[in-house]
Write an enzyme that holds these catalytic residues in place. Structure first.
Site, mmCIF file in Angstrom:
data_model
loop_
_atom_site.group_PDB
_atom_site.id
_atom_site.type_symbol
_atom_site.label_atom_id
_atom_site.label_comp_id
_atom_site.label_asym_id
_atom_site.label_seq_id
_atom_site.Cartn_x
_atom_site.Cartn_y
_atom_site.Cartn_z
ATOM 1 C CD GLU A 49 -3.014 -1.093 0.269
ATOM 2 O OE1 GLU A 49 -3.185 0.083 -0.339
ATOM 3 O OE2 GLU A 49 -3.531 -2.118 0.029
ATOM 4 C CB CYS B 235 -1.915 7.046 1.178
ATOM 5 S SG CYS B 235 -3.145 6.098 1.882
HETATM 6 P P1 NAD Z 1 8.368 4.993 4.465
HETATM 7 O O1 NAD Z 1 8.514 4.256 3.334
HETATM 8 O O2 NAD Z 1 9.559 5.908 4.631
HETATM 9 O O3 NAD Z 1 8.403 4.073 5.740
HETATM 10 C C1 NAD Z 1 7.270 3.117 5.883
HETATM 11 C C2 NAD Z 1 7.678 2.049 6.949
HETATM 12 O O4 NAD Z 1 8.890 1.105 6.156
HETATM 13 C C3 NAD Z 1 8.373 2.547 8.244
HETATM 14 O O5 NAD Z 1 7.972 1.737 9.302
HETATM 15 C C4 NAD Z 1 9.717 2.427 8.162
HETATM 16 O O6 NAD Z 1 10.685 2.376 9.240
HETATM 17 C C5 NAD Z 1 9.824 1.095 7.133
HETATM 18 N N1 NAD Z 1 11.091 1.003 6.469
HETATM 19 C C6 NAD Z 1 12.069 1.777 6.022
HETATM 20 N N2 NAD Z 1 13.016 1.203 5.400
HETATM 21 C C7 NAD Z 1 12.832 -0.178 5.103
HETATM 22 C C8 NAD Z 1 13.112 -1.197 4.785
HETATM 23 N N3 NAD Z 1 14.479 -0.855 3.969
HETATM 24 N N4 NAD Z 1 12.709 -2.527 4.681
HETATM 25 C C9 NAD Z 1 11.511 -2.437 5.569
HETATM 26 N N5 NAD Z 1 11.091 -1.572 6.037
HETATM 27 C C10 NAD Z 1 11.547 -0.193 5.789
HETATM 28 O O7 NAD Z 1 6.933 5.602 4.584
HETATM 29 P P2 NAD Z 1 6.399 6.839 5.526
HETATM 30 O O8 NAD Z 1 7.253 8.017 5.308
HETATM 31 O O9 NAD Z 1 6.384 6.156 6.784
HETATM 32 O O10 NAD Z 1 4.978 6.748 5.022
HETATM 33 C C11 NAD Z 1 4.567 7.592 4.209
HETATM 34 C C12 NAD Z 1 4.244 7.161 2.741
HETATM 35 O O11 NAD Z 1 3.147 5.980 3.042
HETATM 36 C C13 NAD Z 1 3.745 8.072 1.732
HETATM 37 O O12 NAD Z 1 4.040 7.811 0.739
HETATM 38 C C14 NAD Z 1 2.088 7.748 1.924
HETATM 39 O O13 NAD Z 1 1.216 7.879 0.798
HETATM 40 C C15 NAD Z 1 2.203 6.287 2.235
HETATM 41 N N6 NAD Z 1 0.916 5.609 2.827
HETATM 42 C C16 NAD Z 1 0.095 4.708 2.033
HETATM 43 C C17 NAD Z 1 -1.141 4.179 2.438
HETATM 44 C C18 NAD Z 1 -2.012 3.332 1.574
HETATM 45 O O14 NAD Z 1 -2.662 2.758 2.094
HETATM 46 N N7 NAD Z 1 -1.737 3.308 0.526
HETATM 47 C C19 NAD Z 1 -1.378 4.588 3.609
HETATM 48 C C20 NAD Z 1 -0.622 5.520 4.552
HETATM 49 C C21 NAD Z 1 0.469 6.193 4.195
#
Ligand code: NAD
Length: 508
Positions: A240, A274
Site C-alpha cells: 500500500e 495517502c
Molecule cells: P516509509 O516508506 O518511509 O516508511 C514506512 C515504513 O517502512 C516505516 O515503518 C519504516 O521504518 C519502514 N522501512 C524503512 N526502510 C525499510 C526497509 N528497507 N525495509 C523494510 N521497512 C523499511 O513511509 P512513511 O514516510 O512512513 O509513510 C508515508 C508514505 O506512506 C507515503 O508515501 C504515503 O502515501 C504512504 N501511505 C500509503 C497508504 C496506503 O494505504 N496506500 C497509507 C498511508 C501511507
C-alpha cells in the site's frame, strides 16, 4: 520527529512530539536476531489460532476490540502527541480503526467460506475452493495514520486466522507498543499480536524473516526495497504505497459542495494522507467560482492550537518536501492565493491554494503529502481525465459532476474513486482498498482484504466413476477418435453442447 540511536542494540529509539519537540518516550531498536525470535514465537501462536473455530476467534477479537475502545482516549492522545494531528482527528482515527476490527471479525467466516465451482469437463468431480490462514503476517506501518492504516492489515490478518508481527514507523512507535500490550492481556495467546520497534533496518529484518506474507504501507521507494528483501524467501507482499490523487470538477458540479469536500480531502491530517486530494482539475466555466469558494473555506481554518483544524506536520523532512514543491511551483509561474512557501514556521504549514499550475511542476506530479491545493483549469472533461491519468500512481480519486459522474469515474485509472464526495471509499469497510502502479498492489479491507491473508486451496474430489476415465493410461484403442470427436463437439465450430452435457451423453 524521532531520532534513531546508532550503535549496539541496547540503544533506543526516541519518539518526540512534533508540535513541541518534547521527548515522549523511547523504545528498543530490535535487531534482526530479535525479530527472528519474535516471528518464531508468533508461529507457535499461529498454529493454535489458525485451527480455532471462527466463533472462538470472533469472541477473542471482540474482546480485543472492546479493550481498545476502552483505551480510546489514551490511544488518541498518543497519536495526537506522536504524530502531531489534532485531538479530533486522532479520535476519529481510533474510531475508524475499531470499525475495521469489528468488520473483519464479522466477515471472516463468510469471506473464507469454501466455494463449490463447476467441474467443467470432469463432471464426475466435486470441485471446491477453500481459504486457509497463511501463518504469520509481518505488518510494516507508516506514521501518517499510525493506528488506522496498519489495523487495515492487522485486523483482517488476525480474523483470517494468522498471527501478526507489527513494525510501526520509527516516528510513531508508541501507539503500536500500547496496542500490543492490550493485545497481550486480551488474547489467550499472548504472542498473537507482537510489536517490534526500530527504523528501516528493523523493517528490513522483518521483510527478510520467516513470515508468510509482508503487508507494507509506506512510500513507493521503500516498498521496492521491501519487495526485494522478501524475494529472498519468495515471501508474498502486499504493498500500500503513495498516491497523487486527482479530483475532477465538471461544469455541472455543485460548486459549494465540491469546494467544501476538496478542502477537507486535501487538508485533513495536514494533507499527510495517502488518499489526500493532491491535484484538482476544474472545468473552465466553474474555475473562478470554485477557486473563490475554496479560498473562502481555507481562510476559515485554524492551524495549530488545541482547537486547530490542522496540526503540526509529523516530521521536518516532510516539511522540507512540501516547501520544495511550493518553491518549484512558484518559480514555474503558479499563483499563490493562501499560504505559500514563506508561510511555513517550524513544523506548521499554512494551507496553500495554488492556481495556474501544470504538470511540469512537482506539486502536480510528485506526492506532496502536505496542506496544498493546486487547482488547474481544464477545457473539457476529456482533458481532465487525460491529466488525471497522467501519473505513475493510481490510488484514490474523486469526481464532482452531474450526469457524467459515473462515466468519468469509470475512466479514471485508480484503485478507488469517490463520486460527489472525497475519501468515501476509505470509510466503507466492505470496499477493498488499494492501488495500481506506483501505488502498489494487493488489497486491504473488504472480503478481498481478508482473503489477502489466506492461501487458496483447490480440491477436486471424484464423486463417481465413469467409463471414460481420462486420468488413466488404460484407454480403449479408439480413444484418439473419441478425443477428436470431443474436440469437435466441445470446442469446434457451431457447437453448443456444454462439457457436462457431452459427458452425460457419453455415459448414456
Ligand atoms: P516509509 O516508506 O518511509 O516508511 C514506512 C515504513 O517502512 C516505516 O515503518 C519504516 O521504518 C519502514 N522501512 C524503512 N526502510 C525499510 C526497509 N528497507 N525495509 C523494510 N521497512 C523499511 O513511509 P512513511 O514516510 O512512513 O509513510 C508515508 C508514505 O506512506 C507515503 O508515501 C504515503 O502515501 C504512504 N501511505 C500509503 C497508504 C496506503 O494505504 N496506500 C497509507 C498511508 C501511507
Amino acid at each position: 520527529m524521532a531520532t534513531v540511536a546508532t550503535g549496539p542494540s541496547s540503544e533506543r529509539l526516541s519518539s518526540f512530539n512534533p508540535a513541541t519537540g518534547e521527548l515522549i518516550a523511547s523504545v528498543p531498536i530490535h535487531t534482526g536476531a530479535e525479530v527472528d525470535a519474535v516471528v518464531a514465537r508468533a508461529r507457535i501462536a499461529a498454529q493454535t489460532w489458525g485451527t480455532r473455530s471462527f466463533e472462538a476467534r470472533s469472541e477473542e477479537l471482540t474482546a480485543f476490540r472492546k479493550a481498545l475502545a476502552a483505551h480510546a482516549d489514551e490511544l488518541a492522545d498518543l497519536i495526537h502527541r506522536e504524530n502531531g494531528k489534532p485531538e479530533l482527528e486522532a479520535l476519529t482515527e481510533v474510531m475508524m480503526a475499531l470499525g475495521h476490527v469489528q468488520h473483519a471479525t464479522g466477515r471472516a467466516e463468510t469471506a473464507m467460506e469454501p466455494r463449490r465451482v463447476s467441474a467443467g469437463l470432469l463432471a464426475n468431480y466435486r470441485a471446491t475452493i477453500s481459504y486457509h490462514p497463511l501463518g504469520v503476517i509481518g505488518v510494516i506501518g507508516p506514521w501518517n495514520y499510525p493506528l488506522f492504516t496498519p489495523m487495515g492489515s492487522i485486523a483482517y490478518a488476525l480474523a483470517a486466522g494468522n498471527a501478526v508481527v507489527w513494525k510501526p514507523s520509527e516516528l510513531t512507535p508508541l501507539v503500536a507498543v500500547r496496542v500490543a500490550e492490550i493485545a497481550a492481556k486480551t488474547f489467550a495467546l499472548p504472542d498473537l499480536l507482537q510489536v517490534v520497534t526500530g527504523a528501516g533496518s528493523t523493517g528490513a529484518a522483518l521483510a527478510r524473516s520467516a513470515v508468510d506474507k509482508v503487508a507494507f504501507t509506506g512510500s513507493a521507494a521503500t516498498g521496492k526495497r521491501v519487495m526485494m528483501a522478501a524475494a529472498e524467501r519468495l515471501t508474498p507482499v502486499l504493498l500500500e504505497l503513495g498516491g497523487k490523487d486527482p479530483m475532477i470538477i465538471a461544469d455541472d458540479a455543485d460548486v459549494e459542495k465540491a469546494a467544501e469536500a476538496c478542502v477537507y480531502g486535501a487538508l485533513t491530517n495536514t494533507g499527510q494522507a495517502c488518499i489526500s486530494v493532491e491535484r484538482v482539475y476544474v472545468a473552465d466555466a466553474l474555475h473562478d467560482r470554485f477557486v473563490t469558494a475554496v479560498v473562502d473555506e481555507v481562510r476559515k481554518l485554524k492551524v495549530g492550537g488545541d482547537d486547530g483544524h490542522l496540526g503540526a506536520m509529523t516530521s521536518a523532512a516532510q516539511v522540507a518536501i512540501v516547501k520544495d514543491h511550493l518553491e518549484d511551483a512558484v518559480a514555474k509561474g503558479a499563483k499563490v492565493h493562501t499560504g505559500g512557501p514563506d508561510a511555513i514556521s517550524g513544523n506548521y504549514i499554512q494551507p496553500t491554494v495554488l492556481t495556474g499550475v501544470d504538470h511540469r511542476m512537482k506539486v502536480m506530479s510528485d506526492e506532496t503529502f502536505g496542506p496544498v491545493i493546486p487547482i488547474q483549469r481544464v477545457a473539457s472533461l476529456d482533458e481532465a481525465v487525460q491529466l488525471a491519468n497522467d501519473t505513475t500512481y493510481g490510488l484514490g480519486s474523486s469526481v464532482f459532476a452531474g450526469k457524467a459522474a459515473r462515466s468519468i469515474a469509470k475512466r479514471l485509472r485508480a484503485g478507488m474513486t469517490s463520486i460527489n464526495s472525497v475519501m468515501g471509499f476509505a470509510g466503507i469497510p466492505s470496499l477493498p482498498f488499494g492501488g495500481i502502479g506506483d501505488s502498489g498492489f494487493g488489497r486491504i479491507h473488504g472480503d478481498e482484504g481478508i482473503r489477502e491473508f489466506t492461501r487458496i486451496k483447490s480440491t477436486a474430489e471424484q464423486v463417481m466413476s465413469i467409463p471414460m476415465n481420462m486420468m488413466s493410461f488404460r484407454q480403449p484403442k479408439n480413444m484418439p477418435k473419441q478425443i477428436r470427436g470431443m474436440i469437435k463437439q466441445l470446442y469446434g465450430e457451431g457447437v453448443v453442447a456444454k462439457a457436462g452435457d457431452f459427458l452425460r451423453k457419453l455415459r448414456g
